[in-house]
Design a protein around this motif. Structure first.
Motif, PDB file in Angstrom:
ATOM      1  N   PHE A   1       0.835  -1.194   0.000  1.00 57.74           N
ATOM      2  CA  PHE A   1       0.000   0.000   0.000  1.00 57.74           C
ATOM      3  C   PHE A   1       0.872   1.248   0.000  1.00 57.74           C
ATOM      4  O   PHE A   1       2.035   1.225   0.435  1.00 57.74           O
ATOM      5  N   THR A   2       0.309   2.335  -0.466  1.00 57.68           N
ATOM      6  CA  THR A   2       0.979   3.616  -0.286  1.00 57.68           C
ATOM      7  C   THR A   2       0.948   3.961   1.198  1.00 57.68           C
ATOM      8  O   THR A   2       0.136   3.421   1.965  1.00 57.68           O
ATOM      9  N   ALA A   3       1.807   4.871   1.605  1.00 58.30           N
ATOM     10  CA  ALA A   3       1.834   5.269   3.014  1.00 58.30           C
ATOM     11  C   ALA A   3       0.492   5.859   3.434  1.00 58.30           C
ATOM     12  O   ALA A   3      -0.002   5.592   4.546  1.00 58.30           O
ATOM     13  N   ASP A   4      -0.141   6.641   2.551  1.00 57.74           N
ATOM     14  CA  ASP A   4      -1.436   7.240   2.895  1.00 57.74           C
ATOM     15  C   ASP A   4      -2.512   6.180   3.067  1.00 57.74           C
ATOM     16  O   ASP A   4      -3.306   6.226   4.021  1.00 57.74           O
ATOM     17  N   ASP A   5      -2.563   5.210   2.152  1.00 59.61           N
ATOM     18  CA  ASP A   5      -3.563   4.149   2.281  1.00 59.61           C
ATOM     19  C   ASP A   5      -3.303   3.297   3.515  1.00 59.61           C
ATOM     20  O   ASP A   5      -4.242   2.865   4.206  1.00 59.61           O
ATOM     21  N   LEU A   6      -2.038   3.029   3.804  1.00 60.06           N
ATOM     22  CA  LEU A   6      -1.718   2.245   4.992  1.00 60.06           C
ATOM     23  C   LEU A   6      -2.144   2.998   6.249  1.00 60.06           C
ATOM     24  O   LEU A   6      -2.689   2.411   7.193  1.00 60.06           O
ATOM     25  N   ARG A   7      -1.919   4.310   6.262  1.00 55.59           N
ATOM     26  CA  ARG A   7      -2.329   5.131   7.406  1.00 55.59           C
ATOM     27  C   ARG A   7      -3.849   5.055   7.607  1.00 55.59           C
ATOM     28  O   ARG A   7      -4.331   4.869   8.728  1.00 55.59           O
ATOM     29  N   HIS A   8      -4.605   5.161   6.527  1.00 57.71           N
ATOM     30  CA  HIS A   8      -6.062   5.083   6.637  1.00 57.71           C
ATOM     31  C   HIS A   8      -6.511   3.700   7.093  1.00 57.71           C
ATOM     32  O   HIS A   8      -7.411   3.564   7.931  1.00 57.71           O
ATOM     33  N   ALA A   9      -5.886   2.657   6.526  1.00 59.13           N
ATOM     34  CA  ALA A   9      -6.282   1.292   6.865  1.00 59.13           C
ATOM     35  C   ALA A   9      -5.998   0.949   8.323  1.00 59.13           C
ATOM     36  O   ALA A   9      -6.726   0.150   8.938  1.00 59.13           O
ATOM     37  N   LEU A  10      -4.953   1.552   8.881  1.00 62.07           N
ATOM     38  CA  LEU A  10      -4.563   1.252  10.271  1.00 62.07           C
ATOM     39  C   LEU A  10      -5.046   2.310  11.250  1.00 62.07           C
ATOM     40  O   LEU A  10      -4.615   2.333  12.409  1.00 62.07           O
ATOM     41  N   ALA A  11      -5.964   3.168  10.807  1.00 57.01           N
ATOM     42  CA  ALA A  11      -6.433   4.261  11.672  1.00 57.01           C
ATOM     43  C   ALA A  11      -7.079   3.747  12.947  1.00 57.01           C
ATOM     44  O   ALA A  11      -7.012   4.405  13.993  1.00 57.01           O
ATOM     45  N   GLU A  12      -7.711   2.580  12.885  1.00 58.50           N
ATOM     46  CA  GLU A  12      -8.372   2.005  14.058  1.00 58.50           C
ATOM     47  C   GLU A  12      -7.597   0.827  14.624  1.00 58.50           C
ATOM     48  O   GLU A  12      -8.167  -0.063  15.248  1.00 58.50           O
ATOM     49  N   SER A  13      -6.306   0.806  14.423  1.00 58.01           N
ATOM     50  CA  SER A  13      -5.488  -0.314  14.893  1.00 58.01           C
ATOM     51  C   SER A  13      -5.564  -0.468  16.408  1.00 58.01           C
ATOM     52  O   SER A  13      -5.596   0.530  17.139  1.00 58.01           O
ATOM     53  N   PRO A  14      -5.573  -1.702  16.909  1.00 55.37           N
ATOM     54  CA  PRO A  14      -5.530  -1.923  18.362  1.00 55.37           C
ATOM     55  C   PRO A  14      -4.226  -1.444  19.005  1.00 55.37           C
ATOM     56  O   PRO A  14      -4.159  -1.306  20.223  1.00 55.37           O
ATOM     57  N   VAL A  15      -3.215  -1.217  18.170  1.00 51.88           N
ATOM     58  CA  VAL A  15      -1.920  -0.738  18.683  1.00 51.88           C
ATOM     59  C   VAL A  15      -1.556   0.544  17.933  1.00 51.88           C
ATOM     60  O   VAL A  15      -0.656   0.553  17.085  1.00 51.88           O
ATOM     61  N   PRO A  16      -2.215   1.642  18.228  1.00 55.65           N
ATOM     62  CA  PRO A  16      -2.056   2.860  17.408  1.00 55.65           C
ATOM     63  C   PRO A  16      -0.638   3.403  17.381  1.00 55.65           C
ATOM     64  O   PRO A  16      -0.176   3.887  16.340  1.00 55.65           O
ATOM     65  N   ALA A  17       0.088   3.332  18.493  1.00 58.64           N
ATOM     66  CA  ALA A  17       1.452   3.873  18.505  1.00 58.64           C
ATOM     67  C   ALA A  17       2.363   3.061  17.591  1.00 58.64           C
ATOM     68  O   ALA A  17       3.195   3.621  16.857  1.00 58.64           O
ATOM     69  N   LEU A  18       2.209   1.740  17.617  1.00 52.97           N
ATOM     70  CA  LEU A  18       3.031   0.898  16.746  1.00 52.97           C
ATOM     71  C   LEU A  18       2.648   1.096  15.285  1.00 52.97           C
ATOM     72  O   LEU A  18       3.515   1.120  14.406  1.00 52.97           O
ATOM     73  N   ALA A  19       1.356   1.248  15.028  1.00 52.77           N
ATOM     74  CA  ALA A  19       0.908   1.477  13.655  1.00 52.77           C
ATOM     75  C   ALA A  19       1.467   2.783  13.107  1.00 52.77           C
ATOM     76  O   ALA A  19       1.903   2.852  11.950  1.00 52.77           O
ATOM     77  N   ARG A  20       1.476   3.831  13.926  1.00 53.45           N
ATOM     78  CA  ARG A  20       2.039   5.111  13.479  1.00 53.45           C
ATOM     79  C   ARG A  20       3.526   4.980  13.175  1.00 53.45           C
ATOM     80  O   ARG A  20       4.030   5.534  12.185  1.00 53.45           O
TER      81      ARG A  20
END
Length: 653
Positions: free
Chosen positions: A98-117
């Motif tokens: 994925f592009t970085a923007d799409d990955l950011r949107h897809a992981l917006a509700e991640s259970p581990v937000p700090a790691l996703a960022r």
């Protein structure tokens, strides 16, 4: 390995909001959630975290990165485990990232937000490379291979403890579940390595059994009735190439001779792998010789053939960008990662065609016409150019000092020490001074002292030359009307932006020349280069006011560095046709021949060397390891006995 353009995935969702691939017509994870699947199938199926507890290193290999949820769940489990392994290495292959923007949107509700960022912020350029992303100070490393899994698995160099087989369903993506995929996994598997996959397809289980895995059925989750687990336990274990296996020394300590870019980078790479080192240099301070120029360049290259030279330089430049960005956080390190222009004789349309053919992304390289090149540089340039957004310049001596500081306290510098002789006694290597006294000894020694490496090795017949180079500099105040570029400009020579109030440019190149004194004729030649590149020269500055600095670049004739374990004498050899089969002297390694690309090559070369020494997964593919291996000279000589160890000439840069 032939590279292919990377085509990004397109983010889509089912009516239930589950991420979906229109290309494969399949979902990225079940409706129950990605972390439910990751924890039950992949972590639970591989008995994690229990199996990594108390280990120095644990290696996971995944066959489909997707949205990165398996990696994030594994990283979280590692973080939460008090008995975790020292280092977790997670290798994953993804053909359509994925592009970085799409990955950011897809992981917006991640259970581990700090790691996703953190993952999104570290997301690499979409190039066909093995990208190294470090987290937790190197405690967690993601090696992300972008491209076709069928091409990547034979190129990986790693000892894998656990496999996550996570691709789209066999019916949707059959190429990812072919029998040769399972054989490639078996080649990488450690004895007793485990494997888990959500699929229960009969063909998958049969393929795993044929590759030496013991297969069992287990209960599924999230609507999946059963899953497949396996353990590697073959009747016959194929013998690995000798240069791809290492028995790490005990204690984990190395002696490094040379504290320039190669040696300092190696000390840091070893420290990241949990090793200590003592770094010796004949200078009083690190980087006091060729690495002591006031500034130097770093950048990638583009070549239409995209052979080993271009691929190694690209991998090196991508990793260097990260390393320099981190180093510049130290206020004592001066430089910039704001791009670099490399002038080219071809027109901009021709350069654009090469970019399109290779599918290189604009955050790695761009083709610009003279007008755009002039706007970027602030100079009136008349040539088209390659623009490398991740390129730049840095003070190499300060860079070496900060790398040694980052490696402290496990790396110790000892200056004003000349190593005259190297000798083997029992299982150790000894460094001796000019009186024959032992300076130090260890099972592992790295020679990173440029041309002096060849002397300590008793001058092996490697095609390596020493080239004298002289740069020129003067105080900007002496020529206030001279226009310097906003960013480095390279071509037949180079000119840098303002460096500590200095104009820095050059450089001459004289193979075999040993004259140590600065020459007025070379300063004049550099002034001519400056005139050609910038359209102006400091006519008001007399030649005797110019300063110069002489250094010697050690260069292999195939224009690649020399990195790896030292080959044993030919009379101790068996198969010689490929570098990976050449027998080695135990515990002795070299890192030399950085030529004029020391800053660009040092981080990746050091990482590759550290992986060899410590047994960690390699940060580049096997074909690139072969390309920089000192044993390449032995193999070429064996394949062409009539012509000797004559190096090939790779594609131009």
């Amino acid at each position: 390995m032939n590279t292919q353009p990377i085509v990004a995935a397109t983010l889509a969702h089912t009516v239930d909001g589950v991420p979906y691939s229109a290309h494969y017509q399949d979902v990225y994870h079940p409706r129950a959630g990605a972390f439910v699947q990751a924890r039950h199938v992949f972590l639970g199926g591989n008995q994690l975290p229990a199996r990594w507890q108390g280990r120095q290193r644990f290696v996971v290999l995944e066959t489909g990165f997707g949205l990165g949820n398996n990696f994030l769940a594994t990283w979280q489990a590692w973080r939460e485990d008090a008995a975790r392994c020292e280092r977790l290495v997670f290798i994953s292959v993804e053909q359509h990232p994925f592009t970085a923007d799409d990955l950011r949107h897809a992981l917006a509700e991640s259970p581990v937000p700090a790691l996703a960022r953190a993952l999104v912020n570290a997301w690499p350029a979409h190039t066909h490379n093995l990208h190294t992303l470090d987290f937790e100070g190197g405690g967690v490393r993601l090696l992300l291979a972008l491209g076709d899994v069928r091409r990547w698995l034979p190129e990986l160099v790693a000892d894998v403890d656990a496999f996550y087989l996570d691709g789209f369903a066999p019916a949707r993506n059959p190429q990812m579940w072919e029998p040769h995929i399972f054989k490639a996994l078996a080649r990488l598997a450690m004895p007793g390595a485990t494997l888990a996959t959500w699929t229960s397809a009969t063909a998958v289980r049969a393929g795993l059994r044929a590759a030496g895995f013991e297969v069992e059925e287990a209960r599924g989750t999230g609507g999946k009735r059963d899953i497949t687990l396996a353990r590697y336990n073959p009747h016959f274990v194929p013998r690995r190439a000798p240069s791809r296996t290492t028995r790490p020394a005990t204690p984990r300590h190395a002696l490094i001779v040379g504290a320039g870019l190669a040696g300092s980078a190696t000390a840091l790479a070893l420290a990241t792998e949990g090793w200590s080192s003592t770094v010796y240099d004949r200078g009083d301070t690190p980087a006091s010789e060729t690495s002591g120029n006031p500034a130097g360049l770093f950048h990638g290259i583009v070549n239409a053939q995209d052979g080993v030279h271009a691929r190694f330089n690209r991998a090196a430049a991508l990793l260097t960008r990260r390393a320099i960005t981190r180093a510049l956080e130290d206020p004592t390190v001066v430089g910039a990662v704001s791009g670099l222009l490399r002038l080219d004789d071809a027109d901009a349309d021709t350069l654009h065609e090469v970019i399109a053919q290779l599918g290189l992304p604009p955050d790695y390289a761009q083709a610009v016409d003279p007008s755009r090149a002039s706007a970027l540089s602030g100079l009136a340039l008349r040539q088209a150019a390659w623009f490398y957004p991740g390129g730049g310049w840095v003070d190499p001596a300060a860079l070496c000092r900060t790398w040694l500081a980052q490696a402290a306290p496990v790396a110790r510098f000892r200056g004003a020490v000349t190593v005259t002789t190297l000798q083997r006694v029992g299982d150790t290597w000894q460094l001796l001074d000019d009186h024959g006294r032992v300076l130090d000894e260890a099972e592992t020694v790295v020679l990173a002292n440029a041309s002096d490496t060849m002397r300590l090795l008793d001058s092996p017949a490697w095609p390596i030359d020493t080239v004298r180079g002289q740069i020129t500099c003067f105080q900007r105040a002496l020529a206030p009307h001279l226009v310097l570029p906003h960013l480095p400009v390279a071509g037949a020579g180079y000119v840098l932006p303002d460096v500590h109030g200095l104009a820095v440019f050059g450089a001459t190149s004289h193979p075999g020349d040993r004259e140590p004194q600065v020459r007025a004729a070379d300063n004049a030649a550099n002034l001519s280069l400056l005139q050609t590149m910038t359209g102006s020269a400091p006519t008001s500055v007399p030649l005797d006011s110019l300063h110069g600095r002489v250094g010697w670049r050690t260069m292999a004739r195939d224009r690649l560095p020399v990195v790896g374990a030292v080959p044993a004498p030919v009379d101790q050899q068996g198969r010689l046709d490929q570098p990976r089969f050449v027998q080695r002297l135990p515990g002795l390694f070299v890192f030399t021949a950085l030529g004029s690309r020391g800053i660009t090559w040092s981080t990746l070369g050091a990482r590759a060397l550290a992986s060899w020494i410590t047994g960690a997964p390699a940060p580049i593919e096997a074909s690139l390891l072969d390309a920089i291996d000192p044993a390449r000279f032995v193999s070429r000589s064996a394949r062409r006995p009539a012509t000797g160890a004559t190096a090939h000439t790779p594609e131009g840069d």
